[in-house]
Design a protein around this motif. Structure first.
Motif, PDB file in Angstrom:
ATOM      1  N   CYS A 248       0.813  -1.229   0.000  1.00 52.73           N
ATOM      2  CA  CYS A 248       0.000   0.000   0.000  1.00 52.73           C
ATOM      3  C   CYS A 248       0.843   1.275   0.000  1.00 52.73           C
ATOM      4  O   CYS A 248       0.311   2.368   0.173  1.00 52.73           O
ATOM      5  CB  CYS A 248      -1.020   0.011   1.138  1.00 52.73           C
ATOM      6  SG  CYS A 248      -2.362  -1.171   0.858  1.00 52.73           S
ATOM      7  N   VAL A 249       2.153   1.155  -0.211  1.00 55.42           N
ATOM      8  CA  VAL A 249       3.003   2.339  -0.352  1.00 55.42           C
ATOM      9  C   VAL A 249       2.471   3.135  -1.540  1.00 55.42           C
ATOM     10  O   VAL A 249       2.185   2.586  -2.597  1.00 55.42           O
ATOM     11  CB  VAL A 249       4.482   1.946  -0.566  1.00 55.42           C
ATOM     12  CG1 VAL A 249       5.311   3.142  -0.998  1.00 55.42           C
ATOM     13  CG2 VAL A 249       5.053   1.328   0.697  1.00 55.42           C
ATOM     14  N   GLY A 250       2.309   4.435  -1.343  1.00 55.09           N
ATOM     15  CA  GLY A 250       1.751   5.298  -2.368  1.00 55.09           C
ATOM     16  C   GLY A 250       0.259   5.512  -2.202  1.00 55.09           C
ATOM     17  O   GLY A 250      -0.290   6.475  -2.717  1.00 55.09           O
ATOM     18  N   HIS A 251      -0.386   4.620  -1.486  1.00 53.84           N
ATOM     19  CA  HIS A 251      -1.831   4.715  -1.253  1.00 53.84           C
ATOM     20  C   HIS A 251      -2.144   5.025   0.213  1.00 53.84           C
ATOM     21  O   HIS A 251      -2.913   5.929   0.507  1.00 53.84           O
ATOM     22  CB  HIS A 251      -2.544   3.411  -1.623  1.00 53.84           C
ATOM     23  CG  HIS A 251      -2.531   3.092  -3.076  1.00 53.84           C
ATOM     24  ND1 HIS A 251      -3.336   3.730  -3.994  1.00 53.84           N
ATOM     25  CD2 HIS A 251      -1.809   2.181  -3.777  1.00 53.84           C
ATOM     26  CE1 HIS A 251      -3.115   3.231  -5.200  1.00 53.84           C
ATOM     27  NE2 HIS A 251      -2.201   2.291  -5.092  1.00 53.84           N
ATOM     28  N   TYR A 252      -1.578   4.213   1.117  1.00 56.88           N
ATOM     29  CA  TYR A 252      -1.894   4.299   2.541  1.00 56.88           C
ATOM     30  C   TYR A 252      -0.620   4.156   3.371  1.00 56.88           C
ATOM     31  O   TYR A 252       0.409   3.689   2.880  1.00 56.88           O
ATOM     32  CB  TYR A 252      -2.872   3.184   2.957  1.00 56.88           C
ATOM     33  CG  TYR A 252      -4.175   3.206   2.212  1.00 56.88           C
ATOM     34  CD1 TYR A 252      -5.177   4.108   2.562  1.00 56.88           C
ATOM     35  CD2 TYR A 252      -4.413   2.328   1.155  1.00 56.88           C
ATOM     36  CE1 TYR A 252      -6.388   4.134   1.873  1.00 56.88           C
ATOM     37  CE2 TYR A 252      -5.616   2.346   0.469  1.00 56.88           C
ATOM     38  CZ  TYR A 252      -6.595   3.256   0.831  1.00 56.88           C
ATOM     39  OH  TYR A 252      -7.784   3.284   0.155  1.00 56.88           O
ATOM     40  N   ASP A 253      -0.716   4.492   4.647  1.00 58.41           N
ATOM     41  CA  ASP A 253       0.421   4.358   5.554  1.00 58.41           C
ATOM     42  C   ASP A 253       0.680   2.911   5.949  1.00 58.41           C
ATOM     43  O   ASP A 253       1.804   2.542   6.272  1.00 58.41           O
ATOM     44  CB  ASP A 253       0.209   5.179   6.826  1.00 58.41           C
ATOM     45  CG  ASP A 253       0.254   6.674   6.569  1.00 58.41           C
ATOM     46  OD1 ASP A 253       0.879   7.090   5.570  1.00 58.41           O
ATOM     47  OD2 ASP A 253      -0.340   7.418   7.366  1.00 58.41           O
ATOM     48  N   LYS A 254      -0.375   2.094   5.946  1.00 59.82           N
ATOM     49  CA  LYS A 254      -0.257   0.693   6.344  1.00 59.82           C
ATOM     50  C   LYS A 254      -0.952  -0.185   5.315  1.00 59.82           C
ATOM     51  O   LYS A 254      -1.930   0.235   4.705  1.00 59.82           O
ATOM     52  CB  LYS A 254      -0.907   0.466   7.712  1.00 59.82           C
ATOM     53  CG  LYS A 254      -0.221   1.214   8.833  1.00 59.82           C
ATOM     54  CD  LYS A 254      -0.903   0.952  10.143  1.00 59.82           C
ATOM     55  CE  LYS A 254      -0.188   1.711  11.262  1.00 59.82           C
ATOM     56  NZ  LYS A 254      -0.818   1.480  12.548  1.00 59.82           N
ATOM     57  N   PRO A 255      -0.466  -1.419   5.140  1.00 61.41           N
ATOM     58  CA  PRO A 255      -1.137  -2.334   4.214  1.00 61.41           C
ATOM     59  C   PRO A 255      -2.583  -2.574   4.638  1.00 61.41           C
ATOM     60  O   PRO A 255      -2.856  -3.007   5.757  1.00 61.41           O
ATOM     61  CB  PRO A 255      -0.319  -3.619   4.318  1.00 61.41           C
ATOM     62  CG  PRO A 255       1.031  -3.182   4.794  1.00 61.41           C
ATOM     63  CD  PRO A 255       0.752  -2.015   5.706  1.00 61.41           C
ATOM     64  N   GLN A 256      -3.501  -2.276   3.742  1.00 60.70           N
ATOM     65  CA  GLN A 256      -4.918  -2.378   4.064  1.00 60.70           C
ATOM     66  C   GLN A 256      -5.373  -3.815   4.291  1.00 60.70           C
ATOM     67  O   GLN A 256      -6.224  -4.073   5.134  1.00 60.70           O
ATOM     68  CB  GLN A 256      -5.750  -1.710   2.969  1.00 60.70           C
ATOM     69  CG  GLN A 256      -5.491  -0.222   2.866  1.00 60.70           C
ATOM     70  CD  GLN A 256      -5.771   0.502   4.168  1.00 60.70           C
ATOM     71  OE1 GLN A 256      -6.914   0.651   4.564  1.00 60.70           O
ATOM     72  NE2 GLN A 256      -4.729   0.939   4.853  1.00 60.70           N
ATOM     73  N   CYS A 257      -4.802  -4.755   3.568  1.00 60.43           N
ATOM     74  CA  CYS A 257      -5.195  -6.155   3.763  1.00 60.43           C
ATOM     75  C   CYS A 257      -4.859  -6.609   5.187  1.00 60.43           C
ATOM     76  O   CYS A 257      -5.649  -7.308   5.814  1.00 60.43           O
ATOM     77  CB  CYS A 257      -4.555  -7.059   2.725  1.00 60.43           C
ATOM     78  SG  CYS A 257      -2.745  -7.044   2.719  1.00 60.43           S
ATOM     79  N   GLN A 258      -3.697  -6.187   5.696  1.00 61.44           N
ATOM     80  CA  GLN A 258      -3.338  -6.538   7.072  1.00 61.44           C
ATOM     81  C   GLN A 258      -4.287  -5.883   8.068  1.00 61.44           C
ATOM     82  O   GLN A 258      -4.609  -6.470   9.091  1.00 61.44           O
ATOM     83  CB  GLN A 258      -1.901  -6.102   7.381  1.00 61.44           C
ATOM     84  CG  GLN A 258      -0.850  -6.929   6.713  1.00 61.44           C
ATOM     85  CD  GLN A 258       0.548  -6.455   7.056  1.00 61.44           C
ATOM     86  OE1 GLN A 258       0.782  -5.286   7.366  1.00 61.44           O
ATOM     87  NE2 GLN A 258       1.503  -7.374   6.994  1.00 61.44           N
TER      88      GLN A 258
END
Length: 83
Positions: free
Chosen positions: A41-51
């Protein structure tokens, strides 16, 4: 580093729609992640959304797909440039 889904996956269907890169797909038995599309999720969010949405915490980093934040950002730019 790309993420991976372990065999503890219960196929609850919440991770697939959470992925902004459409890297998650239904495999033969459990959901899987295409490492060529996973940017954590780099470029989209601070943390991986699936996690963030996984109820059983079965999405660790894949030790066989080590990438730096810079490499993940470069991948993000390549993926989004084609959209």
């Amino acid at each position: 580093m790309a993420l991976m889904i372990t065999d503890e996956c219960i196929n609850c269907d919440v991770c697939e729609p959470a992925c902004p890169n459409t890297a998650i797909y239904q495999g033969e038995e459990i959901y899987e992640i295409n490492p060529d599309l996973c940017t954590e999720c780099v470029g989209h969010y601070d943390k991986p959304q699936c996690q963030q949405v996984c109820p059983i915490d079965c999405i660790p980093r894949d030790p066989d797909k080590v990438e730096s934040k810079e490499q993940l950002m470069e991948k993000y730019h390549k993926i989004t440039a084609s959209n």
